[in-house]
Structure formats: C-alpha cells, structure tokens
Enzyme design. Structure first.
Site, PDB file in Angstrom:
ATOM      1  N   THR A   1       0.878  -1.179   0.000  1.00 14.54           N
ATOM      2  CA  THR A   1       0.000   0.000   0.000  1.00 14.54           C
ATOM      3  C   THR A   1       0.908   1.220   0.000  1.00 14.54           C
ATOM      4  O   THR A   1       1.968   1.195   0.621  1.00 14.54           O
ATOM      5  CB  THR A   1      -0.879  -0.011   1.273  1.00 14.54           C
ATOM      6  OG1 THR A   1      -1.818  -1.062   1.141  1.00 14.54           O
ATOM      7  CG2 THR A   1      -1.595   1.317   1.486  1.00 14.54           C
TER       8      THR A   1
ATOM      9  N   ARG B   1     -14.920  -5.877  -0.156  1.00 15.91           N
ATOM     10  CA  ARG B   1     -14.246  -5.542   1.101  1.00 15.91           C
ATOM     11  C   ARG B   1     -13.517  -4.205   0.951  1.00 15.91           C
ATOM     12  O   ARG B   1     -12.827  -3.961  -0.034  1.00 15.91           O
ATOM     13  CB  ARG B   1     -13.253  -6.650   1.455  1.00 15.91           C
ATOM     14  CG  ARG B   1     -12.440  -6.398   2.744  1.00 15.91           C
ATOM     15  CD  ARG B   1     -11.132  -5.704   2.472  1.00 15.91           C
ATOM     16  NE  ARG B   1     -10.289  -5.610   3.662  1.00 15.91           N
ATOM     17  CZ  ARG B   1      -9.172  -4.883   3.728  1.00 15.91           C
ATOM     18  NH1 ARG B   1      -8.779  -4.182   2.693  1.00 15.91           N
ATOM     19  NH2 ARG B   1      -8.453  -4.853   4.818  1.00 15.91           N
ATOM     20  N   VAL B   2     -13.684  -3.340   1.914  1.00 17.96           N
ATOM     21  CA  VAL B   2     -12.957  -2.067   1.922  1.00 17.96           C
ATOM     22  C   VAL B   2     -12.127  -2.008   3.196  1.00 17.96           C
ATOM     23  O   VAL B   2     -12.627  -2.308   4.284  1.00 17.96           O
ATOM     24  CB  VAL B   2     -13.935  -0.863   1.868  1.00 17.96           C
ATOM     25  CG1 VAL B   2     -13.164   0.446   1.932  1.00 17.96           C
ATOM     26  CG2 VAL B   2     -14.781  -0.911   0.602  1.00 17.96           C
ATOM     27  N   GLY B   3     -10.860  -1.626   3.065  1.00 18.22           N
ATOM     28  CA  GLY B   3      -9.972  -1.534   4.222  1.00 18.22           C
ATOM     29  C   GLY B   3      -9.935  -0.131   4.789  1.00 18.22           C
ATOM     30  O   GLY B   3     -10.823   0.690   4.554  1.00 18.22           O
ATOM     31  N   ASP B   4      -8.885   0.152   5.531  1.00 18.15           N
ATOM     32  CA  ASP B   4      -8.767   1.450   6.194  1.00 18.15           C
ATOM     33  C   ASP B   4      -8.316   2.573   5.272  1.00 18.15           C
ATOM     34  O   ASP B   4      -8.629   3.740   5.510  1.00 18.15           O
ATOM     35  CB  ASP B   4      -7.748   1.338   7.346  1.00 18.15           C
ATOM     36  CG  ASP B   4      -6.364   0.951   6.830  1.00 18.15           C
ATOM     37  OD1 ASP B   4      -6.281  -0.028   6.058  1.00 18.15           O
ATOM     38  OD2 ASP B   4      -5.377   1.628   7.166  1.00 18.15           O
TER      39      ASP B   4
ATOM     40  N   THR C   1      -0.604   1.982   6.836  1.00 13.65           N
ATOM     41  CA  THR C   1      -0.583   0.746   6.055  1.00 13.65           C
ATOM     42  C   THR C   1      -0.557  -0.424   7.027  1.00 13.65           C
ATOM     43  O   THR C   1       0.088  -0.349   8.071  1.00 13.65           O
ATOM     44  CB  THR C   1       0.628   0.685   5.114  1.00 13.65           C
ATOM     45  OG1 THR C   1       0.666  -0.633   4.521  1.00 13.65           O
ATOM     46  CG2 THR C   1       1.949   0.932   5.835  1.00 13.65           C
ATOM     47  N   GLY C   2      -1.281  -1.478   6.689  1.00 13.63           N
ATOM     48  CA  GLY C   2      -1.307  -2.623   7.591  1.00 13.63           C
ATOM     49  C   GLY C   2      -2.642  -3.323   7.526  1.00 13.63           C
ATOM     50  O   GLY C   2      -3.402  -3.128   6.574  1.00 13.63           O
TER      51      GLY C   2
ATOM     52  N   GLY D   1      -5.991  -3.647   7.685  1.00 12.35           N
ATOM     53  CA  GLY D   1      -6.984  -2.578   7.671  1.00 12.35           C
ATOM     54  C   GLY D   1      -8.119  -2.716   8.668  1.00 12.35           C
ATOM     55  O   GLY D   1      -8.597  -1.711   9.206  1.00 12.35           O
TER      56      GLY D   1
HETATM   57  N1  ASP Z   1      -4.291  -1.230   4.889  1.00 14.89           N
HETATM   58  C1  ASP Z   1      -4.578  -1.875   3.623  1.00 14.89           C
HETATM   59  C2  ASP Z   1      -5.937  -2.527   3.691  1.00 14.89           C
HETATM   60  O1  ASP Z   1      -6.255  -3.114   4.719  1.00 14.89           O
HETATM   61  C3  ASP Z   1      -3.574  -2.906   3.234  1.00 14.89           C
HETATM   62  C4  ASP Z   1      -2.110  -2.581   3.486  1.00 14.89           C
HETATM   63  O2  ASP Z   1      -1.794  -1.490   3.919  1.00 14.89           O
HETATM   64  O3  ASP Z   1      -1.262  -3.445   3.216  1.00 14.89           O
HETATM   65  O4  ASP Z   1      -6.642  -2.491   2.721  1.00 14.89           O
END
Ligand code: ASP
Length: 309
Positions: free
Chosen positions: A167, A195-198, A218-219, A221
């Site tokens: 990301t 699906r939607v992340g953060d 990033t991480g 989500g």
């Molecule tokens: N945070 C992102 C999500 O969960 C993925 C990532 O940062 O690797 O969509």
C-alpha cells in the site's frame, strides 16, 4: 523546529515476504522510494503545494508493479482488482475517497476529483468508476490492466501467504504550512469482493488537519478501522499536546501490536516534526525535508535502519 517543508512516503509494511521470494528486489524498492522523494521534491519546487506533491508521489507508486497500488495491486479472491484511495487537505478538512474502483488507472486522481468536483467525500464501486470517467480521470477498459505476472501467481498462492505488502502513502507539510495526506491500495491479498480496508476511510487510514497532523497508514486494515488510527494520532497531537513520535508509538505499540494491527504509518505535524514507524518486520519508507538553512535531508529504509540519500 525550523523546516520549510517535509515529504514522507511509505510503500507498505508487513513481514515483507515478497523480499524473501525475490531478494534482488530490495535494490529496486530503495531506488523507487528515492525516486518518489525526488518526484515529490520536484513538485514542491514547481508549485509549493502539498496536494500536488502527494498526487505526484502516489501516481509514481501506482505506476510501479512493485507496490500494492495501481499496477501491481493485490488481487481479490476471485482474481479481479478493486482499488481504494483517499486524499485529504488539512487547511479545510476537504477530503475525497474512492473504494472498489475497477477501471481507474490512478485511484489517487479519482480521490482528488471527488474532493474537488463533487459535494461528497466518499464514492464506491461502479458509481465511483463512472464519476471518475465523467470527470476526465484516465480509465482502462480491462480490469486486468492492473495485473503483473506476479499478481496472477498470487491468485493461486494467496491461501499459503498472508498478504502482499505495498500500500502506498504520502504526507506533506508544504511551504504554505498546509498538511496533506494521501493513501492508495489494492487492499489485502485474497479479500472478498466488496471488502474495503482502512486506506480510503477518512480517520482510519488517512487524515490531515492543520491543527494536528497528516497521517497515512498501512497494515491490517480491519484493525486500523476499529482503532480509527489516523484520527487518533491527530487527536493526540491536537487535543492532548503529544509529540507526533509519542502519539505514533502509543497507537502502533499499545493500542495495536504485531498480531492485532500489524503495520505502520507516516505522520507529520505543522511544525515539521515527523515519524515513520511500524510494529511489523519492515516498512518501505522515506523522508525528505528542507531545513531553515535551505539544505535538503533525506533517507529511505525497509527494515529498522535508514540509508541517507
Ligand atoms: N491497509 C490496507 C488494507 O487493509 C492494506 C495494506 O496497507 O497493506 O486495505
């Protein structure tokens, strides 16, 4: 702190398993991070505006197959691509976010279009693709435009591998004292459709407030959404008077941890104080700032240590 401007970038955090598979990629990541900072610096020289810098940097990452954004984005469980992005400006809290895009080359441009050309903040799915196309954002017919030979292999492999990192994000304190944050992603490997992340969620993965901080995360989500991480950092800086580094440390190592909320973030405040930190094994990242004497300082890193550029 006497800093004329600050540019921070990240290209994802995690166990960085892709580097174990392709050891020759490490050098490519370092050069791409450096290139991102140079693009940001050029854009800062040209317009001095944080929003231009964030867009230019993220467009660079979205064009590179190394990162999980634009081309090179991670795949859904069904082998298709759905992309998310967000852009926010701290001077007026204006924000644009998009989720589930399938046909936009540069999701960050679609987020910018939502911010500047609509009365809304967040558009999702088909409507977001249509809105982008109607507003002159570059689109592609074929969703497979985002595929690379590696992403196609991941469709088969995703059950054995936890996630693909990469990301991308950029936060800036610009010459005018404005704070801007942007994030763009393909989400997590093998995610369910819809699906939607953060990353595109204002306050979770992205936030900017001139009275507090600009943050891009990033991480994992789901955890970053539950802990409202970006807004929480802003709150700690703005309302509790915490230093950026302390606020980041508390969120990443006390509220979250490597099991529940594996990841990292970049954050800068209005004084140019900044942090790039992670509770995972590594995070692709870099900073560049111009000090009061007009000298540039920069470094890029993947694991704990950073290399001066
Ligand atoms: N945070 C992102 C999500 O969960 C993925 C990532 O940062 O690797 O969509």
């Amino acid at each position: 702190m006497d800093r004329k401007y600050v540019i921070l970038v990240h290209g994802g955090a995690g166990d960085l398993s892709e580097l174990a598979v392709h050891s020759d990629w490490e050098g490519l990541y370092y050069s791409s991070l450096e290139e991102a900072l140079r693009i940001g610096e050029r854009s800062m020289q040209e317009t001095g505006k944080g929003v231009d810098v964030v867009r230019a940097v993220i467009r660079h990452f979205e064009t590179s197959p190394l990162f999980n954004a634009g081309i090179g984005a991670t795949v859904n469980a069904d082998g298709s691509f759905e992309l998310d992005a967000c852009l926010m400006e701290g001077r007026d809290l204006s924000a644009g976010a998009v989720a589930g895009l399938r046909h936009v080359k540069h999701p960050i441009d679609a987020a910018y279009a939502v911010k500047t050309s609509s009365e809304h903040v967040f558009l999702a799915g088909e409507g977001a693709d249509l809105f982008a196309a109607h507003n002159g954002v570059d689109t592609v017919e074929d969703n497979m435009y985002f595929a690379t030979p590696d992403t196609m292999k991941w469709v088969d492999e995703f059950k054995a591998r936890s996630r693909k990192n990469g990301t991308v994000g950029c936060v800036v304190l610009d010459r005018e004292g404005n704070l801007v944050a942007g994030t763009s992603t393909g989400g997590i490997l093998g995610k369910k459709y819809g699906r939607v992340g953060d990353s595109p969620v204002v306050g979770a993965g992205t936030y900017a407030d001139n009275a507090g901080a600009a943050v891009s995360c990033t991480g994992h989500g789901e955890y970053f959404i539950r802990h409202n991480v970006a807004a929480n950092i802003n709150f700690r800086v703005k309302m509790m008077g915490q230093k950026v580094g302390d606020a980041v440390e508390e969120m990443l190592f006390h509220e979250l941890n490597a099991e529940a909320g594996n990841g990292g973030l970049i954050a800068v405040d209005r004084n140019g104080d900044f942090a790039l930190d992670f509770n995972s094994r590594g995070m692709f990242r870099g900073y560049l700032y111009r000090d009061g004497e007009d000298s540039l300082h920069g470094a890029v890193g993947i694991y704990r240590e950073m290399r001066t550029i």
